[in-house]
Each structure stands twice: as structure tokens, then as C-alpha cells.
Design a protein around this motif. Structure first.
Motif, PDB file in Angstrom:
ATOM      1  N   LEU A 149       0.946  -1.203  -0.166  1.00 53.89           N
ATOM      2  CA  LEU A 149      -0.076   0.191   0.474  1.00 53.89           C
ATOM      3  C   LEU A 149       1.007   1.395   0.224  1.00 53.89           C
ATOM      4  O   LEU A 149       1.921   0.849   0.753  1.00 53.89           O
ATOM      5  CB  LEU A 149      -0.738  -0.005   1.783  1.00 53.89           C
ATOM      6  CG  LEU A 149      -1.925   0.112   1.063  1.00 53.89           C
ATOM      7  CD1 LEU A 149      -3.029   1.322   0.778  1.00 53.89           C
ATOM      8  CD2 LEU A 149      -2.850  -1.050   0.287  1.00 53.89           C
ATOM      9  N   VAL A 150       0.393   1.912  -0.682  1.00 51.37           N
ATOM     10  CA  VAL A 150       1.346   3.292  -0.709  1.00 51.37           C
ATOM     11  C   VAL A 150       0.356   4.779  -0.776  1.00 51.37           C
ATOM     12  O   VAL A 150      -0.671   4.924  -1.515  1.00 51.37           O
ATOM     13  CB  VAL A 150       2.090   3.758  -1.979  1.00 51.37           C
ATOM     14  CG1 VAL A 150       2.790   4.835  -3.035  1.00 51.37           C
ATOM     15  CG2 VAL A 150       3.376   2.248  -2.742  1.00 51.37           C
ATOM     16  N   ALA A 151       1.055   5.148   0.096  1.00 53.31           N
ATOM     17  CA  ALA A 151       0.367   6.930   0.320  1.00 53.31           C
ATOM     18  C   ALA A 151       0.989   8.081  -0.392  1.00 53.31           C
ATOM     19  O   ALA A 151       2.148   8.005  -0.305  1.00 53.31           O
ATOM     20  CB  ALA A 151       0.378   7.556   1.681  1.00 53.31           C
ATOM     21  N   GLY A 196      -5.236   5.170   6.135  1.00 58.63           N
ATOM     22  CA  GLY A 196      -6.388   4.543   6.697  1.00 58.63           C
ATOM     23  C   GLY A 196      -7.371   3.909   6.274  1.00 58.63           C
ATOM     24  O   GLY A 196      -7.163   2.657   6.917  1.00 58.63           O
ATOM     25  N   THR A 197      -8.430   3.805   5.121  1.00 61.19           N
ATOM     26  CA  THR A 197      -9.353   3.116   5.079  1.00 61.19           C
ATOM     27  C   THR A 197      -8.373   2.360   4.290  1.00 61.19           C
ATOM     28  O   THR A 197      -8.883   0.789   4.039  1.00 61.19           O
ATOM     29  CB  THR A 197     -10.205   3.996   4.232  1.00 61.19           C
ATOM     30  OG1 THR A 197     -10.052   5.106   4.637  1.00 61.19           O
ATOM     31  CG2 THR A 197     -11.714   2.908   4.676  1.00 61.19           C
ATOM     32  N   HIS A 248     -12.003   3.066   0.347  1.00 61.04           N
ATOM     33  CA  HIS A 248     -11.747   4.597   0.516  1.00 61.04           C
ATOM     34  C   HIS A 248     -12.130   5.415   1.634  1.00 61.04           C
ATOM     35  O   HIS A 248     -11.732   6.036   1.590  1.00 61.04           O
ATOM     36  CB  HIS A 248     -12.685   5.446  -1.058  1.00 61.04           C
ATOM     37  CG  HIS A 248     -11.534   4.566  -2.480  1.00 61.04           C
ATOM     38  ND1 HIS A 248     -10.905   4.828  -2.849  1.00 61.04           N
ATOM     39  CD2 HIS A 248     -12.554   4.073  -3.407  1.00 61.04           C
ATOM     40  CE1 HIS A 248     -10.156   4.059  -3.960  1.00 61.04           C
ATOM     41  NE2 HIS A 248     -12.052   3.676  -4.178  1.00 61.04           N
ATOM     42  N   SER A 249     -13.547   4.656   2.081  1.00 58.66           N
ATOM     43  CA  SER A 249     -14.039   5.849   2.805  1.00 58.66           C
ATOM     44  C   SER A 249     -15.281   5.068   4.093  1.00 58.66           C
ATOM     45  O   SER A 249     -16.167   4.011   2.776  1.00 58.66           O
ATOM     46  CB  SER A 249     -13.950   7.165   2.737  1.00 58.66           C
ATOM     47  OG  SER A 249     -15.780   6.780   1.228  1.00 58.66           O
ATOM     48  N   ALA A 301      -6.898   8.892   7.990  1.00 63.48           N
ATOM     49  CA  ALA A 301      -5.675   8.593   7.500  1.00 63.48           C
ATOM     50  C   ALA A 301      -4.938   7.583   7.876  1.00 63.48           C
ATOM     51  O   ALA A 301      -3.782   7.514   7.078  1.00 63.48           O
ATOM     52  CB  ALA A 301      -5.109   9.730   7.478  1.00 63.48           C
ATOM     53  N   THR A 302      -5.238   7.648   9.195  1.00 61.27           N
ATOM     54  CA  THR A 302      -4.663   6.162   9.764  1.00 61.27           C
ATOM     55  C   THR A 302      -5.866   4.714  10.294  1.00 61.27           C
ATOM     56  O   THR A 302      -6.861   5.204   9.631  1.00 61.27           O
ATOM     57  CB  THR A 302      -4.273   6.420  11.136  1.00 61.27           C
ATOM     58  OG1 THR A 302      -5.251   7.135  11.586  1.00 61.27           O
ATOM     59  CG2 THR A 302      -3.234   7.407  10.591  1.00 61.27           C
TER      60      THR A 302
END
Ligand code: DGT
Ligand code: CA
Ligand code: ZN
Length: 573
Positions: free
Chosen positions: A201-203, A252-253, A282-283, A294-295
Motif C-alpha cells: 500500500l502506498v500513500a 487508513g481506509t 476508500h471511505s 488517514a490512519t
């Protein structure tokens, strides 16, 4: 009597054949789910069966419990025999070929009347598939590629190989411009002993740059897919990896979703729904808009739950425990103060006892036990009884040099021989500080024999720990066909510890057995079985398995104070 693995394999076969036959999806899913749960069950299904409690096994309803009953009673299943007459069992292997689904398999089989994978390969090479409805030259070459990649890919990837590879990928991706965070996800983050593929996973706000770096990693042989949020690659050795890129405010999600397991996520989505929320990759969404996290902490908090460590996310009771605020305080690497199975140049280790003890001390160990092999394991240069006198003298000497930095125990990994006796007589075992008993040979004996062998060792008053109890080697050989419940019973009665061997090719006990052992109050010992300095770093994998087994510091003898450990050993001798 069939064991859990054989039962699980049977249900997977039924699921696969039913899928090719064209059975409705929910039936197929029910078989798959039952198979998965049988694989991860801490007790033998036959035990539940004897108690008339098959239905207590998760995902086992009426139809499946009847099938298990028939399999355990007769060793066969009428239903499966009939199914095999409709759909040849060898077709199930075709499902492993990437790009080949049940519908195409059915079409090829029924039209060309072929059932072996080798026949499929020949047919594709001879151009016999291109004229079938819905197929063409392209599908032929996809199938050939799929068969070739299947041959390269030998099943699931051991964690010991996947983890370092993922760390390298993550390091590379973190250097890409715009990347805020990169972490492993999927079964890798849950620290399963083997993983199907690597999920990362990459932000970042710049997905294109990440994808570009990802498909250009060294050793990539094929790009299986490239998109805006997700790309997948295959390395030359057949290992597959996928990366998911999300904006930092949704990390986060996204991480929570991609970590899984699928079943854990199903539980969370149900909790969300009950709160009028819908949870996606996504949310959260609700009537008046979206909530971004975000977390991961925020994801769980939104659901009214404490954060759940990834190793527990298998839908094995962790969501309920979180609701009740009863999550275990999981063991960590830093809690381990003793290594009770290590080898030196006295048998097959690479370093002297002094070098090994210093390396262990450097890693924070307060106690190290040298468990060089006993004589009968000839290939390892095992010790004869008279050799131990000299080893004891050397230990005395190095203990002086080491001072109180680390305590050295004179121990042995004593072979449990094929006839069920130990390699040294009791009078001699009594002179050692600690005895680990293990099996390395004749693992394929009958269930009765191999179980009795282990129980004999457990009942020997001088044995403290059973080393790598099943003898499995991940991706090489299955463990012995032990009646684990009988082994556990003996260990619970005598207070002998069972090992989680931390070597990534062993990880034995595995997490489901370790959890069952804990339930029964059996002490667990996590040891590296080190033969060189680097091997000490494997402790990390052993602790990961312990965490998956819900173990806390108190469950593991290696976390105890030296005083408590010594008094436990003394009481046993
Ligand atoms: P593996 O690779 O076979 O060892 O197992 P996982 O758990 O890594 O599963 P994988 O690689 O198929 O998918 C990675 C994660 O993506 C998984 O842990 C949860 C999520 N995921 C995949 N498919 C689904 C799905 O159909 N539904 C949900 N809710 N999540 C999924
Ligand atoms: Ca995966
Ligand atoms: Zn061993």
C-alpha cells in the motif's frame, strides 16, 4: 481417520469440480469456506465428530457436517464419487492456470474431450483452441503462458522469503517523489507463514510515478495489470506482487481494506452498517457525506473499536474481543530474554559457543541454551555422551569470560528415535540443565506410532521442551500425522513446553496449534534454532506466529525472568 487437511482438500476439490460443472455460486462458496475453516482449525474435526459437535466448526452447516460424518465414518464420499463421474477430477488442476476460468475449462473439456493439463498444453500448442466459441489465438497463448507460469510458481511463498522481498520493494517505493507512506498489506502484514502474493500500500497523490517505479523493479518478468489505483507484476521466479496507491487522506481506509482478511473485513462492514455507515476501500459513507481516515486507528475508532493488530485479523474471534475490550496484550520481540534452542560447532552450528553467546547477548538475551544434537543424528556430528564432559568444561570457561552478561545452559536436542526411545539414558539426561526432545527421522510413521513417540518423550521426566513438534518444513514436507489433541493432553498433564520454532522454513507449532496449546494451559517456548549469527534474527518470525496465536508474555517461557525459568527447569528435573 481423515485429518483436517485431507478433509479441507476434499472440500476444495468439491468446490472446484462444482464450479466447472456450473453449480450456483453460493454452494461453491460454502464448500470453500468450510475448507478454509478446516485448514485453520486448532483441533481435529474428528474430535468434534466424536463429541457429536461437528456443527460447532465455523462454516459447517447441516449439508457439510453430513459429508464430514460420511468421510470420517467410511473414508469416502458418495457425493464426490458421483461428481467425479460427471467432472473428471484432473480438471480441478486447470483452475490453477492463470487466465483459465471454470466456463472455459468446461468448454474445452467437453469439446475436445481432454482432461489432463499436459493434453491442454498440447492442444494449445497445436492450435486446437483458437476455433472454439469465444476463443482465439490470443487465448491460446494466454493459456500457454499460464501453464508456464504455473510451473514456475510452486504454490504459496514462505513468509521468510516474502517479507524481506517486500521490505526491499517498500524501500524503493518510499524513494519515489510524492510518496508519503508505504506499507505491506494482505496476508503478508497479517504475517501468515506463507503468502499467496505480496500486497503493498502506498500513500501518494502522484499514482503514475509510483506505478512506473513498481513495474520497473529489478527482476520483474511480466506486468499483469497497470491501473490508476492498482498494478500487479510477476517476478522471474513466479512471485507476484501488487501495489495499491491512494491519496494520503484515505490511507487508513485503504490499508485496512487491503490488509484483510476478507472475513475480518466482512465483520467490520456489518458493524458499519449497524451504525448507518457504509465502509469501502476508500471511505465511510453516510447520508450526509463521507468520512476519510488517514490512519487505521481512525477506521477502527469510527466503528467504536480499539485498533486490532493485523496478526489477529482472521475472523477468529478478534472483533468480538475488541468489542468487549478483551484483545490480548500480544507478545513482542523485546519481551524474549532467552533462546533455548541453539547450535554451535559442537554439532552442526557455524560458530563457537562463545561467539554464539556473545551474538545472543548483543540481541538482549539473558539466557542461551546450547542444544547441540545427540549422537544418533549422525549427519549433524551429534554428541556422544562422553563428549558432553568436554562441552560442560568449555561452558564453564566461557561463562567466566561472559560474566553476568548472559547465562549459558548446557543442554541437548535429543533425538526421539523411531522406536520411541530417547537417544540418551535417563541418568544422563538428568545431568543436563535443559533437554529439548525432537524428531528428525521416520516422520512418515503411522499416526499411532508417531503420536506415541512424541507422547513418550513428553512423559519422560527429564524432557523440558518438545522441539518443532510436527517436523513440518514449509513448502518441502508436511509434518508428521500427529494426533495433536493427544499430544496436547500429555503436555498439559506434564507441563512440558511445546516449541514455536522460529526458523521461517519451520514455524512449527503453527499459529492454530499454538493457540490451542495456550487454551489448554501448555507453556510455549519460542526458539530460533540458530546455527549462525544471522539466524538469531529469525526470532521475529517466531514471535509473529505467537502473535497470530494470541499469545502474551505470560504464555511464553522465554519471557520469564532467569530466576523463574531456572526454578521451572529445576522443578521439572
Ligand atoms: P493471500 O495473498 O492468498 O495469502 O491472501 P490475502 O489475504 O493477502 O488476500 P489477497 O491477496 O487475495 O487480497 C489482499 C487483500 O485485499 C485481502 O486481504 C483483503 C482484500 N480483498 C481482496 N479481495 C477482497 C474481496 O473480495 N472482498 C474484500 N472485502 N476484501 C478483499
Ligand atoms: Ca496477498
Ligand atoms: Zn531440530
Amino acid at each position: 481417520m481423515m485429518n483436517n487437511r485431507q478433509l479441507a482438500d476434499t472440500f476444495t476439490l468439491i468446490a472446484n469440480l462444482s464450479e466447472i460443472k456450473g453449480e450456483v455460486i453460493y454452494v461453491i462458496l460454502a464448500y470453500r469456506k468450510a475448507s478454509e475453516n478446516l485448514m485453520t482449525l486448532g483441533r481435529e474435526a474428528s474430535e468434534y465428530w466424536k463429541e457429536g459437535k461437528l456443527r460447532e466448526i465455523p462454516a459447517v452447516g447441516k449439508a457439510i457436517s453430513e459429508k464430514i460424518d460420511e468421510l470420517l465414518t467410511t473414508g469416502k464420499l458418495e457425493f464426490l464419487e458421483k461428481l467425479k463421474q460427471e467432472v473428471p477430477a484432473s480438471l480441478a488442476d486447470w483452475l490453477q492456470v492463470p487466465g483459465l476460468g471454470p466456463r472455459k475449462i468446461s468448454l474445452i473439456w467437453r469439446t475436445l474431450n481432454i482432461t489432463a493439463l499436459s493434453e491442454l498444453e498440447t492442444a494449445a500448442k497445436n492450435g486446437q483452441l483458437r476455433d472454439l466459441p469465444g476463443m482465439g489465438v490470443k487465448s491460446e497463448s494466454t493459456i500457454l503462458e499460464g501453464i508456464a507460469s504455473l510451473a514456475r510458481r510452486s504454490g504459496r511463498i514462505p513468509l521468510g522469503r516474502a517479507y524481506p522481498l517486500a521490505q526491499q520493494i517498500i524501500t524503493t517505493l518510499k524513494r519515489v517523489k510524492g510518496v508519503v507512506a508505504a506499507e505491506s498489506a494482505g496476508s503478508l502484514r497479517r504475517m501468515r507463514s506463507t503468502v499467496g502474493d505480496l500486497d503493498i500500500l502506498v500513500a501518494s497523490k502522484d499514482s503514475a510515478a509510483v506505478m512506473e517505479a513498481f513495474i520497473n523493479l529489478p527482476g520483474v518478468s511480466r506486468v499483469l495489470g497497470k491501473g490508476e489505483t492498482k498494478s500487479s507484476i510477476e517476478f522471474t521466479d513466479g512471485v507476484r506482487a501488487q501495489v495499491w496507491v491512494h491519496a494520503p487522506e484515505k490511507f487508513g481506509t485503504a490499508l485496512q481494506y487491503a490488509t484483510g482478511s476478507k472475513d475480518h473485513n466482512v465483520q467490520l462492514r456489518q458493524i458499519a452498517l449497524a451504525k448507518g455507515l457504509s465502509l469501502s476501500e476508500h471511505s465511510f459513507t453516510r447520508a450526509n457525506g463521507e468520512i476519510f481516515c488517514a490512519t487505521e486507528q481512525e477506521v477502527y475508532k469510527t466503528l467504536g473499536l480499539p485498533w486490532i493488530p493485523p496478526e489477529l485479523r482472521e475472523d477468529h474471534g478478534e472483533v468480538q474481543a475488541a468489542k468487549e475490550n478483551k484483545l490480548p496484550n500480544l507478545i513482542e520481540v523485546k519481551d524474549i530474554k532467552a533462546d533455548l534452542q541453539t547450535h554451535s560447532t559442537w554439532s552442526d552450528g557455524k560458530l563457537s559457543m562463545l561467539e554464539m553467546a556473545q551474538a545472543a547477548a548483543k540481541r538482549g538475551m539473558k539466557v542461551i541454551a546450547f542444544t547441540d544434537h545427540s549422537a544418533s543424528l549422525g549427519v549433524t556430528g551429534g554428541l556422544k555422551m562422553e563428549d558432553h564432559k568436554k562441552q560442560a568444561a568449555e561452558i564453564k570457561k566461557i561463562q567466566k569470560q561472559l560474566g553476568d552478561k548472559i547465562l549459558v545452559l548446557h543442554a541437548s536436542e535429543v533425538e526421539i528415535k523411531a522406536d520411541g526411545t530417547l537417544d540418551y539414558p535417563d541418568e544422563f539426561l538428568a545431568t543436563l540443565d535443559l533437554v529439548v526432545a525432537s524428531m528428525h527421522t521416520s516422520l512418515r510413521q503411522t499416526r499411532e506410532k508417531v503420536t506415541q513417540r512424541t507422547i513418550n518423550a513428553i512423559r519422560n521426566p527429564h524432557v523440558d521442551i518438545i522441539g518443532h513438534p510436527t517436523g513440518r518444513l514449509i513448502s518441502d514436507r508436511e509434518g508428521a500425522d500427529l494426533d495433536m489433541e493427544a499430544v496436547f493432553k500429555a503436555a498439559a498433564e506434564t507441563g512440558v513446553a511445546l516449541e514455536i520454532n522460529a526458523h521461517p522454513s519451520r514455524l512449527d507449532l503453527d499459529d492454530r496449534y499454538a493457540r490451542r496449546a495456550k487454551e489448554l494451559g501448555i507453556p510455549i517456548s519460542i526458539n530460533t534454532d540458530s546455527h549462525s549469527e544471522d539466524d538469531f534474527d529469525n526470532l521475529f518470525y517466531g514471535v509473529a506466529i505467537a502473535r497470530r496465536a494470541w499469545l502474551t508474555r505470560d504464555d511464553v517461557i522465554n519471557c520469564w525472568s532467569t530466576k523463574k525459568l531456572l526454578s521451572w527447569l529445576n522443578k521439572k528435573h
